[in-house]
Write a protein that holds these residues in place. Structure first.
Motif, PDB file in Angstrom:
ATOM      1  N   ALA A 122      45.994  44.248  44.158  1.00 53.21           N
ATOM      2  CA  ALA A 122      47.230  44.060  43.413  1.00 53.21           C
ATOM      3  C   ALA A 122      47.617  45.302  42.641  1.00 53.21           C
ATOM      4  N   ILE A 123      46.610  46.067  42.227  1.00 53.57           N
ATOM      5  CA  ILE A 123      46.910  47.286  41.490  1.00 53.57           C
ATOM      6  C   ILE A 123      46.675  48.526  42.337  1.00 53.57           C
ATOM      7  N   ALA A 124      46.556  48.317  43.657  1.00 54.66           N
ATOM      8  CA  ALA A 124      46.475  49.414  44.624  1.00 54.66           C
ATOM      9  C   ALA A 124      45.329  50.385  44.332  1.00 54.66           C
ATOM     10  N   LEU A 125      44.181  49.849  43.938  1.00 56.54           N
ATOM     11  CA  LEU A 125      42.976  50.656  43.794  1.00 56.54           C
ATOM     12  C   LEU A 125      42.057  50.288  44.940  1.00 56.54           C
ATOM     13  N   THR A 126      41.591  51.290  45.696  1.00 54.00           N
ATOM     14  CA  THR A 126      40.848  51.008  46.899  1.00 54.00           C
ATOM     15  C   THR A 126      39.403  51.450  46.785  1.00 54.00           C
ATOM     16  N   ALA A 127      38.470  50.572  47.215  1.00 50.58           N
ATOM     17  CA  ALA A 127      37.070  50.947  47.330  1.00 50.58           C
ATOM     18  C   ALA A 127      36.518  50.269  48.553  1.00 50.58           C
ATOM     19  N   CYS A 128      35.583  50.902  49.224  1.00 48.97           N
ATOM     20  CA  CYS A 128      35.150  50.432  50.535  1.00 48.97           C
ATOM     21  C   CYS A 128      33.693  50.035  50.549  1.00 48.97           C
ATOM     22  N   GLY A 129      33.363  49.122  51.463  1.00 42.68           N
ATOM     23  CA  GLY A 129      31.991  48.803  51.777  1.00 42.68           C
ATOM     24  C   GLY A 129      31.887  48.705  53.278  1.00 42.68           C
ATOM     25  N   GLY A 130      30.695  48.486  53.807  1.00 43.76           N
ATOM     26  CA  GLY A 130      30.619  48.358  55.246  1.00 43.76           C
ATOM     27  C   GLY A 130      29.213  48.527  55.760  1.00 43.76           C
ATOM     28  N   SER A 131      29.117  48.668  57.075  1.00 43.48           N
ATOM     29  CA  SER A 131      27.809  48.794  57.700  1.00 43.48           C
ATOM     30  C   SER A 131      27.210  50.146  57.390  1.00 43.48           C
ATOM     31  N   VAL A 188      36.421  50.501  36.286  1.00 44.04           N
ATOM     32  CA  VAL A 188      35.536  50.142  37.393  1.00 44.04           C
ATOM     33  C   VAL A 188      35.828  48.716  37.845  1.00 44.04           C
ATOM     34  N   HIS A 189      35.391  48.430  39.068  1.00 43.97           N
ATOM     35  CA  HIS A 189      35.567  47.076  39.609  1.00 43.97           C
ATOM     36  C   HIS A 189      34.701  46.910  40.851  1.00 43.97           C
ATOM     37  N   SER A 190      34.740  45.729  41.419  1.00 43.82           N
ATOM     38  CA  SER A 190      34.024  45.453  42.653  1.00 43.82           C
ATOM     39  C   SER A 190      34.783  46.049  43.835  1.00 43.82           C
ATOM     40  N   TRP A 191      34.113  46.166  44.966  1.00 41.43           N
ATOM     41  CA  TRP A 191      34.820  46.537  46.182  1.00 41.43           C
ATOM     42  C   TRP A 191      34.898  45.329  47.114  1.00 41.43           C
ATOM     43  N   PHE A 231      25.483  48.200  39.898  1.00 45.88           N
ATOM     44  CA  PHE A 231      25.649  46.743  39.818  1.00 45.88           C
ATOM     45  C   PHE A 231      26.507  46.351  38.617  1.00 45.88           C
ATOM     46  N   PHE A 232      26.466  47.139  37.552  1.00 44.42           N
ATOM     47  CA  PHE A 232      27.387  46.915  36.437  1.00 44.42           C
ATOM     48  C   PHE A 232      28.832  47.024  36.914  1.00 44.42           C
ATOM     49  N   THR A 233      29.138  48.058  37.692  1.00 39.07           N
ATOM     50  CA  THR A 233      30.534  48.274  38.108  1.00 39.07           C
ATOM     51  C   THR A 233      31.050  47.118  38.956  1.00 39.07           C
ATOM     52  N   ILE A 234      30.237  46.631  39.896  1.00 39.38           N
ATOM     53  CA  ILE A 234      30.756  45.607  40.800  1.00 39.38           C
ATOM     54  C   ILE A 234      30.826  44.231  40.148  1.00 39.38           C
ATOM     55  N   ASN A 235      30.121  44.062  39.038  1.00 40.96           N
ATOM     56  CA  ASN A 235      30.187  42.791  38.316  1.00 40.96           C
ATOM     57  C   ASN A 235      31.116  42.842  37.108  1.00 40.96           C
ATOM     58  N   ALA A 236      31.634  44.033  36.803  1.00 42.08           N
ATOM     59  CA  ALA A 236      32.469  44.187  35.609  1.00 42.08           C
ATOM     60  C   ALA A 236      33.862  43.597  35.791  1.00 42.08           C
ATOM     61  N   ALA A 237      34.372  43.615  37.020  1.00 41.14           N
ATOM     62  CA  ALA A 237      35.719  43.094  37.292  1.00 41.14           C
ATOM     63  C   ALA A 237      35.836  42.797  38.779  1.00 41.14           C
ATOM     64  N   PRO A 238      36.657  41.814  39.154  1.00 39.73           N
ATOM     65  CA  PRO A 238      36.884  41.541  40.579  1.00 39.73           C
ATOM     66  C   PRO A 238      37.539  42.733  41.268  1.00 39.73           C
ATOM     67  N   PHE A 239      37.523  42.705  42.604  1.00 37.68           N
ATOM     68  CA  PHE A 239      38.047  43.843  43.352  1.00 37.68           C
ATOM     69  C   PHE A 239      39.537  44.063  43.118  1.00 37.68           C
ATOM     70  N   ASP A 240      40.273  43.015  42.730  1.00 40.45           N
ATOM     71  CA  ASP A 240      41.717  43.145  42.533  1.00 40.45           C
ATOM     72  C   ASP A 240      42.081  43.257  41.055  1.00 40.45           C
ATOM     73  N   SER A 241      41.097  43.645  40.242  1.00 35.71           N
ATOM     74  CA  SER A 241      41.333  43.853  38.818  1.00 35.71           C
ATOM     75  C   SER A 241      40.599  45.123  38.400  1.00 35.71           C
ATOM     76  N   ILE A 242      40.497  45.351  37.103  1.00 34.72           N
ATOM     77  CA  ILE A 242      39.834  46.559  36.625  1.00 34.72           C
ATOM     78  C   ILE A 242      39.209  46.303  35.262  1.00 34.72           C
ATOM     79  N   HIS A 243      38.065  46.910  35.017  1.00 35.54           N
ATOM     80  CA  HIS A 243      37.428  46.863  33.699  1.00 35.54           C
ATOM     81  C   HIS A 243      37.417  48.270  33.135  1.00 35.54           C
ATOM     82  N   GLU A 244      38.023  48.442  31.969  1.00 34.63           N
ATOM     83  CA  GLU A 244      38.020  49.739  31.308  1.00 34.63           C
ATOM     84  C   GLU A 244      36.769  49.854  30.452  1.00 34.63           C
ATOM     85  N   MET A 245      35.940  50.834  30.750  1.00 37.96           N
ATOM     86  CA  MET A 245      34.656  50.965  30.088  1.00 37.96           C
ATOM     87  C   MET A 245      34.817  51.338  28.617  1.00 37.96           C
TER      88      MET A 245
END
Length: 350
Positions: free
Chosen positions: A14-23, A281-284, A323-337
């Motif tokens: 929703a806020i057009a921030l992209t992060a990737c995961g994968g094999s 930071v946020h989840s991917w 692990f802090f970053t990916i649990n701090a906010a959902p992938f479509d949101s953001i947590h300001e440290m």
């Protein structure tokens, strides 16, 4: 269905921030410590180093990107123009690009990895996309746009452009997967400081590599507004360039860095944080339909990022921060440290 998406895993944020995961691809040799060489009875085996893009393959990846990026072009009534990616809007399914006379936008479905038959051109004297609609010399809307693929996996848009005076022009646009993995960063050097802003991608890796090779006087990489990364795999190698060159990374009051921008900031041999900077930071998303925070901590999808953060922040603090970053906010949101969080993870000097 033809796709041009090969190296990235874009997400509709929703806020057009992209992060990737994968094999993952792995480097299976265990990393040994100095004590291993002196006392075989006390061998300490650290987690294997895992890479989605192996270091041995980066040079070839970059050369392939350059080859494809050089094929991008726009033709209007037979006049050919080079284009460069300006920005992306995942939600609107649009890629914006610069050309000699202004901007163009073309449709792209980031989820499916396919081009969409939409094309608009704005002739303008401003280099500010936000101001372009207010300072228009000509606005050209595409119609009868069709898309075909050639043998090099280029997507070729053809059709017509029409302006408000009802003049028609032939149009041809050539794109490929380099537009998705490029990013849009600009880098400027002033004295010992190189300032970077935009969306991180393969273009950023090339810029930083050139910076290090040709500007030995530069000691600090100042991050201004970094919206995220279009390709976390190449972004991790950009971070390794920064660390190996022992550059200081810095954010100042007014800096706004998000997602992959924080990964790059963490790569600094020293890190300077000024109060007032925003570090988000946020989840991917996603691996097998799950966001990073929904995966177990031992899921293989984490391993490449864990390898990176161990290198940057240490064997204990690196995984803890990841692990802090990916649990701090959902992938479509953001947590300001907060300042306290910045200090805890050694991202600021106390």
């Amino acid at each position: 269905m033809n796709t041009i998406l090969k190296y990235t895993c874009p997400i509709a944020l929703a806020i057009a921030l992209t992060a990737c995961g994968g094999s993952n691809s792995t480097k299976s040799e265990p990393i040994t410590t100095a004590s291993d060489l002196t006392d075989s009875s006390t061998t300490i085996t650290q987690p294997e180093a895992v890479y989605n893009l192996h270091p041995d393959d980066v040079a070839e990846y970059v050369e392939e990107f350059k080859y494809k990026y050089d094929q991008l072009e726009l033709q209007i009534d037979g006049v050919q123009y080079d284009i460069s990616v300006h920005s992306t809007d995942v939600e609107k399914k649009v890629i914006y690009a610069r050309y000699e006379k202004g901007f163009l936008s073309f449709g792209f479905d980031f989820i499916e990895g396919v081009p969409l038959a939409k094309l608009y051109v704005i002739e303008t004297g401003t280099e500010d996309l936000g101001a372009a609609h207010e300072e228009v010399d000509a606005y050209l809307a595409g119609y009868d746009i069709s898309i075909e693929f050639d043998d090099d996996d280029n997507a070729i848009y053809t059709g017509r452009l029409n302006n408000i005076t009802q003049q028609d022009f032939n149009v041809r646009l050539v794109i490929n997967d380099s537009v998705v993995s490029s990013g849009s960063t600009t880098l400027a050097i002033e004295g010992a400081i190189a300032t970077i802003k935009g969306e991180l991608g393969t273009k950023t890796y090339i810029q930083v590599q050139d910076l290090i090779n040709n500007n030995p006087e530069v000691t600090t990489l100042l991050l201004q507004t970094i919206t995220g990364s279009v390709d976390d795999d190449i972004n991790s190698h950009t971070g390794r360039l920064v660390r190996n060159a022992q550059l200081t990374t810095k954010v100042e009051k007014g800096s706004r860095i998000y997602s992959g921008g924080v990964d790059l900031f963490a790569s600094g041999y020293q890190r300077v944080y000024e109060s007032g900077a925003i570090v988000g930071v946020h989840s991917w998303c996603c691996e097998s339909g799950k966001t990073a925070d929904q995966l177990s901590e031992d899921d293989p999808a984490h391993k490449s990022q864990l390898t990176y953060f161990r290198e940057m922040l240490g064997d204990e603090l690196g995984p803890e921060f990841y692990f802090f970053t990916i649990n701090a906010a959902p992938f479509d949101s953001i947590h300001e440290m907060s300042d306290a969080e910045m200090s805890k993870y050694l991202l600021k000097d106390d």
